[in-house]
Design a protein around this motif. Structure first.
Motif, PDB file in Angstrom:
ATOM      1  N   THR A  12       0.864  -1.100   0.175  1.00 63.27           N
ATOM      2  CA  THR A  12      -0.087   0.494  -0.055  1.00 63.27           C
ATOM      3  C   THR A  12       0.477   1.292   0.011  1.00 63.27           C
ATOM      4  O   THR A  12       0.424   2.566  -0.619  1.00 63.27           O
ATOM      5  N   LYS A  15       3.099   1.674  -3.630  1.00 65.94           N
ATOM      6  CA  LYS A  15       1.708   2.223  -4.165  1.00 65.94           C
ATOM      7  C   LYS A  15       1.503   3.728  -5.004  1.00 65.94           C
ATOM      8  O   LYS A  15       1.274   3.845  -5.779  1.00 65.94           O
ATOM      9  N   LYS A  16       1.520   4.043  -2.875  1.00 65.50           N
ATOM     10  CA  LYS A  16       1.685   5.863  -2.496  1.00 65.50           C
ATOM     11  C   LYS A  16       2.474   6.199  -3.080  1.00 65.50           C
ATOM     12  O   LYS A  16       1.980   6.939  -4.007  1.00 65.50           O
ATOM     13  N   MET A  19       2.078   5.992  -6.944  1.00 61.07           N
ATOM     14  CA  MET A  19       1.548   7.266  -7.515  1.00 61.07           C
ATOM     15  C   MET A  19       1.809   8.685  -7.968  1.00 61.07           C
ATOM     16  O   MET A  19       1.914   9.286  -8.660  1.00 61.07           O
ATOM     17  N   ASP A  20       2.370   9.117  -6.533  1.00 63.84           N
ATOM     18  CA  ASP A  20       2.559  10.037  -5.694  1.00 63.84           C
ATOM     19  C   ASP A  20       3.749  11.275  -6.635  1.00 63.84           C
ATOM     20  O   ASP A  20       3.849  12.127  -7.338  1.00 63.84           O
ATOM     21  N   ARG A  23       4.103  11.624 -10.440  1.00 55.22           N
ATOM     22  CA  ARG A  23       3.689  12.217 -11.137  1.00 55.22           C
ATOM     23  C   ARG A  23       4.589  14.026 -10.974  1.00 55.22           C
ATOM     24  O   ARG A  23       4.378  14.796 -10.911  1.00 55.22           O
ATOM     25  N   ASN A  24       5.516  13.887 -10.428  1.00 53.04           N
ATOM     26  CA  ASN A  24       6.403  14.648  -9.670  1.00 53.04           C
ATOM     27  C   ASN A  24       7.165  15.452 -10.939  1.00 53.04           C
ATOM     28  O   ASN A  24       7.694  15.024 -11.371  1.00 53.04           O
ATOM     29  N   SER A  88       1.918  14.583   7.095  1.00 53.81           N
ATOM     30  CA  SER A  88       0.689  13.323   6.638  1.00 53.81           C
ATOM     31  C   SER A  88       1.314  11.973   7.534  1.00 53.81           C
ATOM     32  O   SER A  88       1.450  11.164   7.150  1.00 53.81           O
ATOM     33  N   HIS A  95      -1.716   4.702  12.269  1.00 48.81           N
ATOM     34  CA  HIS A  95      -2.752   3.271  11.278  1.00 48.81           C
ATOM     35  C   HIS A  95      -1.929   2.389  11.175  1.00 48.81           C
ATOM     36  O   HIS A  95      -0.587   2.037  12.166  1.00 48.81           O
TER      37      HIS A  95
ATOM     38  N   TYR B  92      -0.357  14.178  -0.449  1.00 48.21           N
ATOM     39  CA  TYR B  92       0.365  14.158  -1.220  1.00 48.21           C
ATOM     40  C   TYR B  92       0.098  14.837  -1.820  1.00 48.21           C
ATOM     41  O   TYR B  92      -1.574  14.477  -2.784  1.00 48.21           O
ATOM     42  N   ASN B  94       0.753  15.484  -5.167  1.00 52.06           N
ATOM     43  CA  ASN B  94      -0.124  14.732  -6.614  1.00 52.06           C
ATOM     44  C   ASN B  94      -1.184  13.282  -6.555  1.00 52.06           C
ATOM     45  O   ASN B  94      -1.410  13.288  -7.509  1.00 52.06           O
ATOM     46  N   LEU B  95      -1.608  13.604  -5.581  1.00 55.56           N
ATOM     47  CA  LEU B  95      -2.414  12.498  -5.911  1.00 55.56           C
ATOM     48  C   LEU B  95      -4.577  13.318  -5.039  1.00 55.56           C
ATOM     49  O   LEU B  95      -3.810  14.230  -4.209  1.00 55.56           O
ATOM     50  N   GLN B  99      -8.018   9.179  -3.930  1.00 55.86           N
ATOM     51  CA  GLN B  99      -6.589   8.235  -4.686  1.00 55.86           C
ATOM     52  C   GLN B  99      -6.064   8.504  -2.801  1.00 55.86           C
ATOM     53  O   GLN B  99      -5.638   7.408  -1.818  1.00 55.86           O
ATOM     54  N   PHE B 103      -5.801   4.828  -0.125  1.00 57.05           N
ATOM     55  CA  PHE B 103      -4.500   5.127   1.070  1.00 57.05           C
ATOM     56  C   PHE B 103      -4.543   4.416   2.068  1.00 57.05           C
ATOM     57  O   PHE B 103      -4.575   3.905   2.570  1.00 57.05           O
ATOM     58  N   PHE B 104      -5.144   5.869   2.948  1.00 57.72           N
ATOM     59  CA  PHE B 104      -5.529   6.107   3.763  1.00 57.72           C
ATOM     60  C   PHE B 104      -6.767   4.579   4.614  1.00 57.72           C
ATOM     61  O   PHE B 104      -6.945   3.168   5.311  1.00 57.72           O
TER      62      PHE B 104
END
Ligand SMILES: Nc1ncnc2c1ncn2[C@@H]1O[C@H](COP(=O)(O)OP(=O)(O)OP(=O)(O)O)[C@@H](O)[C@H]1O
Ligand SMILES: [Mg+2]
Lengths: 280, 315
Positions: A12, A15-16, A19-20, A23-24, A88, A95, B92, B94-95, B99, B103-104
């Motif tokens: 997880t 993947k995050k 994806m982030d 696209r930088n 963040s 979690h 984030y 770019n998310l 999305q 994620f969470f």
């Protein structure tokens, strides 16, 4: 270190990160520069006398030794300090996930972005080279693999700094320092050779002394990468612009891979040690 | 009260940052089902405490128990049932909103269908496919609240949840807190808005310079300072002179400011105050009363020393 990890949580996070960062816009821009430069080099070499994948690859090496550390460091330097600063990371860590899982997820996700960038950068040129002269596909694939390993070294080191340092700006400073080290360590070893009474002219004829070979291979990932690439194409001797390089027999691709692995894994364990006790 | 009925229990927490003692020997008890307000001036150590409860910051000493389980030893298991929103966050860039929520949700192991639902609830349905990097501060705050509600947590920990929200969304958030609480969620939040704490909470704690001053029900805390309701008078003449007259009449808790005099007195003493002023020929233009408030109590508890932050070492 706990063996007991949750692979779903790692995936997880990976993947995050992918994806982030994929696209930088900086990573995107560098990848485009990468693709353009490799195409230019491949065409330039194709037209000259020196044809064949091996020679082109020597040209490509000059691009990757510069661009790959930049891309890797850009991906890694803020991966922990930056995310801790924005807050963040505290949400993520609240979690049900372990710190080792977050760290592994970051390595994997950022490593995947880095690999994508390298495969795009070299893959397109590679297809052109191979269709023109289907000489050494395996060698070229090994070359791409070694380039990814080089990137992982700098990624691992920059994530490690990011885990140790508290603030984004200080880890940016460390990233810049890391880049300079990558660029100059080879010359520093040369300078030591010269300062201790060595004659630079001898290097062209008799080659580098053993201590120099060893320290280059151990301390300078870029030189190690270039040597490993030669060996990957089955070349031990090479004459470039009147300069003869002859790789001593005791340096083997296998040994170089072990050094690569050490450079990638050691920073990971250091990063884990600091990340585990870090206040977020 | 039995151990397990405390959903959060801290024992002797201490945390020092270099020269600042941010939290000092702090023991809190949050009961299951509480809406618990965590108060304190800027730099009192609220955020530090919340992060220690969540095992994000390692205390120098002391223990945190969630549902009776020592978090240091089973952080992952304990965090399964917690929703958390930090003081400020950026997520984030770019998310997209969706999305980010997904994620969470994945981290929590919650059905992704909830993501859409919560984005709607937070008024972000039109924005769910937009990158969070383009969001305003309040929108990011709403995302933060949305993710904290994923999986209907047993315990919701919010660090200044209404800061940055417009009054309408602050209202919606307060209603949401009451709603989830009525469904069994314990809500623990820090705030600077004492009126909202008074409105929502059944229990509060006040922290000052890293130390617990009081932890009790809102009523007990408000009365704890032997507060009396406040009578506020608008005088057409010199308020200072009026204050003097009232003090002479036997009232000690008198204040004045501009042409306004305020005095703490019980309701049956109000006519006496007015009579005192009439006898001194002071004209009262207007007056109103203010009941005992948490705000007044808070001010008394923390004193009026104007310095922020934890206790500085050697200071
Ligand atoms: N990472 C840190 N490094 C150094 N000092 C810190 C750090 N975090 C907090 N502090 C100090 O600890 C004290 C408590 O800070 P904390 O953020 O917990 O206060 P707070 O009650 O949340 O304040 P606010 O209401 O302003 O959010 C402050 O004096 C602050 O300067
Ligand atoms: Mg705070």
């Amino acid at each position: 270190m706990g063996i007991d990890v949750n692979t779903r949580a790692i995936f997880t996070v990976a993947k995050k990160e992918f994806m982030d960062n994929v696209r930088n816009k900086w990573i995107l821009a560098l990848t485009i520069i990468f693709i353009i430069l490799t195409l230019v080099i491949s065409f330039a070499h194709g037209r000259g006398e020196l044809t064949g994948a091996e020679i082109t690859v020597l040209g490509l090496l000059s691009i990757s030794t510069l661009l790959v550390p930049i891309i890797a460091i850009m991906l890694g330097y803020a991966s922990i300090s930056g995310e801790a600063e924005t807050g963040s990371l505290s949400v993520v860590m609240a979690h049900p996930i372990r710190r080792v899982e977050v760290l592994l997820g970051k390595y994997i996700g950022l490593g995947a972005v880095l690999s994508t960038s390298i495969i795009l950068g070299f893959g397109i040129a590679g297809i052109l080279i191979m269709t023109g002269d289907a000489s050494d596909v395996a060698g070229y694939l090994v070359f791409i693999g070694l380039t990814i390993l080089l990137g992982l070294v700098y990624l691992s080191l920059s994530i490690c700094f990011s885990a140790i340092l508290k603030r984004r700006v200080t880890s940016l400073g460390a990233g810049i320092g890391l880049f300079f080290w990558a660029m100059i360590i080879g010359s520093v070893i040369m300078a030591i050779f010269w300062a201790t009474g060595g004659d630079l002219m001898d290097l062209g004829t008799t080659g580098m002394p053993d201590w120099m070979w060893s320290s280059m291979m151990i301390l300078s990932p870029s030189d190690m990468y270039q040597t490993a690439t030669m060996l990957g194409f089955g070349l031990r001797e090479l004459a470039v612009v009147g300069f003869e390089i002859s790789v001593p027999d005791y340096i083997t691709l296998g040994k170089l891979l072990v050094i690569f692995a050490t450079w990638i894994l050691a920073p990971f364990f250091v990063a884990y040690y600091f990340f585990k006790k870090r206040d977020i | 009260m039995a151990e397990a009925e405390f959903i959060i229990r801290t024992e002797g927490l201490n945390k020092r940052f270099k020269t600042v003692q941010a939290v000092k020997d702090l023991s809190l008890n949050v009961r299951k089902g509480d809406i618990y307000g965590f108060l304190g001036p800027n730099g009192a150590g609220k955020t530090t405490t919340i992060k220690m409860i969540l095992d994000l910051i390692n205390p120098d000493s002391g223990d945190v128990y969630i549902k009776g389980i020592l978090t240091r030893e089973n952080g992952v298991g304990v965090r399964q049932g917690i929703g958390y929103m930090p003081e400020r966050t950026q997520f984030y860039r770019n998310l997209t909103a969706l999305q980010t929520m997904e994620f969470f949700a994945e981290l929590k192991g919650v059905d992704k269908a909830e993501c859409d639902e919560l984005l709607n609830k937070m008024g972000l349905e039109k924005w769910k496919d937009k990158k969070v990097g383009t969001f305003s501060k309040g929108m990011v705050q709403l995302m933060g609240i949305g993710q904290s509600l994923l999986g209907s947590p047993e315990l919701l920990i919010l660090d200044e949840p209404t800061s940055g929200l417009d009054p309408r969304w602050a209202r919606i958030l307060k209603d949401t807190m009451l709603e989830v609480n009525s469904n069994g969620t314990t809500v623990f939040f820090s705030s600077h808005l004492l009126s909202e704490v008074q409105e929502l909470c059944n229990r509060v704690a006040i922290l000052n310079k890293g130390q617990l001053i009081i932890e009790d029900t809102v009523e007990k805390v408000s009365e704890g300072q032997m507060q009396k309701p406040k009578l506020i008078l608008k005088i057409s003449g010199d308020a200072g002179a009026a204050a003097q007259v009232i003090r002479k009449g036997g009232f000690s808790d008198v204040d004045f400011h501009g042409n306004v005099v305020s005095v703490h007195c019980d309701s049956h003493e109000r006519t006496k105050v007015l009579n005192l002023l009439a006898q001194a020929n002071i004209v009262v233009d207007d007056f109103r009363t203010q009941e005992v408030s948490l705000e007044d109590a808070f001010m008394k508890y923390i004193g009026d020393e104007r310095s922020v932050g934890g206790e500085l070492n050697g200071d």
